[in-house]
Scaffold this motif. Structure first.
Motif, PDB file in Angstrom:
ATOM      1  N   LEU A  73       0.868  -1.181   0.000  1.00  0.00           N
ATOM      2  CA  LEU A  73       0.000   0.000   0.000  1.00  0.00           C
ATOM      3  C   LEU A  73       0.905   1.232   0.000  1.00  0.00           C
ATOM      4  CD1 LEU A  73      -2.181  -2.090   0.741  1.00  0.00           C
ATOM      5  CD2 LEU A  73      -3.112  -0.410   2.343  1.00  0.00           C
ATOM      6  N   MET A  74       0.522   2.249  -0.729  1.00  0.00           N
ATOM      7  CA  MET A  74       1.354   3.440  -0.879  1.00  0.00           C
ATOM      8  C   MET A  74       0.699   4.641  -0.197  1.00  0.00           C
ATOM      9  SD  MET A  74       3.861   2.178  -2.528  1.00  0.00           S
ATOM     10  CE  MET A  74       4.746   3.676  -2.971  1.00  0.00           C
ATOM     11  N   PRO A  75       1.500   5.472   0.456  1.00  0.00           N
ATOM     12  CA  PRO A  75       0.935   6.663   1.110  1.00  0.00           C
ATOM     13  C   PRO A  75       0.311   7.608   0.082  1.00  0.00           C
ATOM     14  CG  PRO A  75       3.188   6.240   1.853  1.00  0.00           C
ATOM     15  CD  PRO A  75       2.953   5.357   0.670  1.00  0.00           C
ATOM     16  N   LYS A  76      -0.886   8.069   0.375  1.00  0.00           N
ATOM     17  CA  LYS A  76      -1.521   9.089  -0.455  1.00  0.00           C
ATOM     18  C   LYS A  76      -1.293  10.463   0.144  1.00  0.00           C
ATOM     19  CE  LYS A  76      -5.873  10.419  -2.627  1.00  0.00           C
ATOM     20  NZ  LYS A  76      -7.313  10.120  -2.813  1.00  0.00           N
ATOM     21  N   GLU A  77      -1.209  10.508   1.452  1.00  0.00           N
ATOM     22  CA  GLU A  77      -0.970  11.754   2.177  1.00  0.00           C
ATOM     23  C   GLU A  77      -0.026  11.467   3.336  1.00  0.00           C
ATOM     24  OE1 GLU A  77      -4.768  12.918   3.546  1.00  0.00           O
ATOM     25  OE2 GLU A  77      -5.627  13.230   1.550  1.00  0.00           O
ATOM     26  N   CYS A  89      -4.314   1.595  -2.495  1.00  0.00           N
ATOM     27  CA  CYS A  89      -4.004   0.236  -2.913  1.00  0.00           C
ATOM     28  C   CYS A  89      -2.994   0.325  -4.058  1.00  0.00           C
ATOM     29  CB  CYS A  89      -5.270  -0.507  -3.321  1.00  0.00           C
ATOM     30  SG  CYS A  89      -5.659  -0.495  -5.080  1.00  0.00           S
ATOM     31  N   PRO A  90      -2.156  -0.704  -4.265  1.00  0.00           N
ATOM     32  CA  PRO A  90      -1.107  -0.614  -5.274  1.00  0.00           C
ATOM     33  C   PRO A  90      -1.622  -0.447  -6.699  1.00  0.00           C
ATOM     34  CG  PRO A  90      -1.261  -2.838  -4.380  1.00  0.00           C
ATOM     35  CD  PRO A  90      -2.095  -1.960  -3.511  1.00  0.00           C
ATOM     36  N   ALA A  91      -2.839  -0.898  -6.977  1.00  0.00           N
ATOM     37  CA  ALA A  91      -3.398  -0.700  -8.318  1.00  0.00           C
ATOM     38  C   ALA A  91      -3.674   0.783  -8.552  1.00  0.00           C
ATOM     39  CB  ALA A  91      -4.673  -1.521  -8.489  1.00  0.00           C
ATOM     40  N   ARG A 122     -19.554  -7.936  -1.893  1.00  0.00           N
ATOM     41  CA  ARG A 122     -18.782  -6.931  -2.604  1.00  0.00           C
ATOM     42  C   ARG A 122     -17.305  -7.006  -2.198  1.00  0.00           C
ATOM     43  NH1 ARG A 122     -20.460  -1.090  -0.075  1.00  0.00           N
ATOM     44  NH2 ARG A 122     -20.172  -1.570   2.136  1.00  0.00           N
ATOM     45  N   PRO A 123     -16.402  -6.446  -2.993  1.00  0.00           N
ATOM     46  CA  PRO A 123     -14.970  -6.521  -2.690  1.00  0.00           C
ATOM     47  C   PRO A 123     -14.623  -5.882  -1.348  1.00  0.00           C
ATOM     48  CG  PRO A 123     -15.343  -5.785  -4.945  1.00  0.00           C
ATOM     49  CD  PRO A 123     -16.667  -5.775  -4.262  1.00  0.00           C
ATOM     50  N   LEU A 124     -13.446  -6.219  -0.842  1.00  0.00           N
ATOM     51  CA  LEU A 124     -12.960  -5.641   0.399  1.00  0.00           C
ATOM     52  C   LEU A 124     -12.845  -4.123   0.270  1.00  0.00           C
ATOM     53  CD1 LEU A 124     -10.127  -8.257   1.036  1.00  0.00           C
ATOM     54  CD2 LEU A 124     -12.310  -8.117   2.254  1.00  0.00           C
ATOM     55  N   LYS A 125     -12.876  -3.450   1.397  1.00  0.00           N
ATOM     56  CA  LYS A 125     -12.867  -1.989   1.394  1.00  0.00           C
ATOM     57  C   LYS A 125     -11.662  -1.422   0.652  1.00  0.00           C
ATOM     58  CE  LYS A 125     -13.530   1.974   4.461  1.00  0.00           C
ATOM     59  NZ  LYS A 125     -13.716   2.413   5.872  1.00  0.00           N
ATOM     60  N   VAL A 126     -10.485  -1.994   0.880  1.00  0.00           N
ATOM     61  CA  VAL A 126      -9.286  -1.493   0.216  1.00  0.00           C
ATOM     62  C   VAL A 126      -9.349  -1.699  -1.290  1.00  0.00           C
ATOM     63  CG1 VAL A 126      -7.942  -3.630   0.397  1.00  0.00           C
ATOM     64  CG2 VAL A 126      -6.763  -1.419   0.390  1.00  0.00           C
ATOM     65  N   CYS A 127     -10.161  -2.674  -1.717  1.00  0.00           N
ATOM     66  CA  CYS A 127     -10.277  -2.985  -3.141  1.00  0.00           C
ATOM     67  C   CYS A 127     -11.356  -2.167  -3.852  1.00  0.00           C
ATOM     68  CB  CYS A 127     -10.573  -4.476  -3.330  1.00  0.00           C
ATOM     69  SG  CYS A 127      -9.314  -5.595  -2.686  1.00  0.00           S
ATOM     70  N   ARG A 128     -12.318  -1.683  -3.104  1.00  0.00           N
ATOM     71  CA  ARG A 128     -13.402  -0.947  -3.752  1.00  0.00           C
ATOM     72  C   ARG A 128     -13.254   0.565  -3.629  1.00  0.00           C
ATOM     73  NH1 ARG A 128     -16.192  -3.009   0.953  1.00  0.00           N
ATOM     74  NH2 ARG A 128     -16.996  -1.310   2.245  1.00  0.00           N
ATOM     75  N   GLN A 129     -12.325   1.018  -2.768  1.00  0.00           N
ATOM     76  CA  GLN A 129     -12.086   2.445  -2.614  1.00  0.00           C
ATOM     77  C   GLN A 129     -10.729   2.811  -3.204  1.00  0.00           C
ATOM     78  OE1 GLN A 129     -14.544   3.190   1.591  1.00  0.00           O
ATOM     79  NE2 GLN A 129     -12.368   3.694   1.435  1.00  0.00           N
ATOM     80  N   ARG A 130     -10.554   4.066  -3.476  1.00  0.00           N
ATOM     81  CA  ARG A 130      -9.271   4.528  -4.008  1.00  0.00           C
ATOM     82  C   ARG A 130      -8.226   4.619  -2.912  1.00  0.00           C
ATOM     83  NH1 ARG A 130      -9.699   9.123  -8.517  1.00  0.00           N
ATOM     84  NH2 ARG A 130      -7.680   8.159  -8.919  1.00  0.00           N
ATOM     85  N   ALA A 131      -8.671   4.837  -1.672  1.00  0.00           N
ATOM     86  CA  ALA A 131      -7.739   4.928  -0.551  1.00  0.00           C
ATOM     87  C   ALA A 131      -8.474   4.587   0.738  1.00  0.00           C
ATOM     88  CB  ALA A 131      -7.132   6.332  -0.459  1.00  0.00           C
TER      89      ALA A 131
END
Length: 213
Positions: A73-77, A89-91, A122-131
């Motif tokens: 996982l990469m920092p967004k902020e 998420c890395p994607a 539905r997909p996991l939270k990390v998979c369905r959200q951008r961050a």
């Protein structure tokens, strides 16, 4: 948590029963102290366990550790004043391709293709959200600042450890030499260690029991 609140960033090793998947948060998984995509391949998750068990050699282990990096996982902020941090998420970060994030597809064969497990819901939270937002206490028991096992981790971890162990070994050698007979003389007797702990009686509340004579 107190160590991190003081501004320190922990770097450490793990016991054999602490390797692999160390728990999760909002769908992401913590592996060797770092947050990863939940669909990271199993051989990469279990790399260190497999090394300890003799299922892979050290060269393969090094390769697996390096192969983990795109799945992080990469920092967004940056972290806020309370230690919370938004993580992508890395994607979303352009590090892998994932069918759950269609816009990540077709970015090049050099990017790993994630194979998420099918879910009846539905997909996991990390998979369905951008961050997602990770709180400081999530994964706090095992989290560390560097990627476990990589070159930078080894450089930081082993340098102070070797220094500390070197000092301890020199003290042991000196104590052993002092116990030997040298030049026909009798061995130097080791002095008895003075206990640094308190005897049990010191904890007796004053006035309740009379000290033994």
């Amino acid at each position: 948590m107190p160590v991190r609140a003081l501004g320190y960033k922990p770097v450490y090793d793990y016991r054999v029963d602490q390797l692999g998947d160390q728990g999760g948060a909002q769908g992401s998984i913590l592996v060797a102290g770092t947050w990863y995509c939940p669909s990271m391949p199993e051989p990469l998750i279990e790399a260190t366990s497999d090394l300890h068990a003799g299922r892979i050699d050290r060269e393969t282990w090094v390769a697996h550790i390096a192969a983990r990096k795109p799945y992080r996982l990469m920092p967004k902020e940056s972290k806020d004043a309370e230690g919370h941090q938004r993580m992508m998420c890395p994607a979303e970060a352009g590090k892998v391709q994932c069918p759950l994030k269609p816009r990540s597809l077709g970015r090049g064969v050099h990017l790993p293709l994630v194979d998420p497990q099918p879910s009846p819901t539905r997909p996991l939270k990390v998979c369905r959200q951008r961050a997602i937002t990770l709180a400081p206490e999530e994964g706090a028991e095992y989290w560390q600042a560097l990627d476990y096992g990589d070159e930078q981790w080894q450089k930081i971890y082993f340098r102070p450890r070797n220094s500390v162990e070197g000092h301890a070994n020199r003290r042991k050698i000196t104590a052993w030499l002092d116990s030997l007979a040298r030049g026909g003389q009798r061995p130097v007797r080791r002095t008895n260690r003075r206990r640094k702990t308190k005897p049990l009686g010191t904890w007796t509340p004053t006035g309740h029991l009379t000290p033994a004579t």
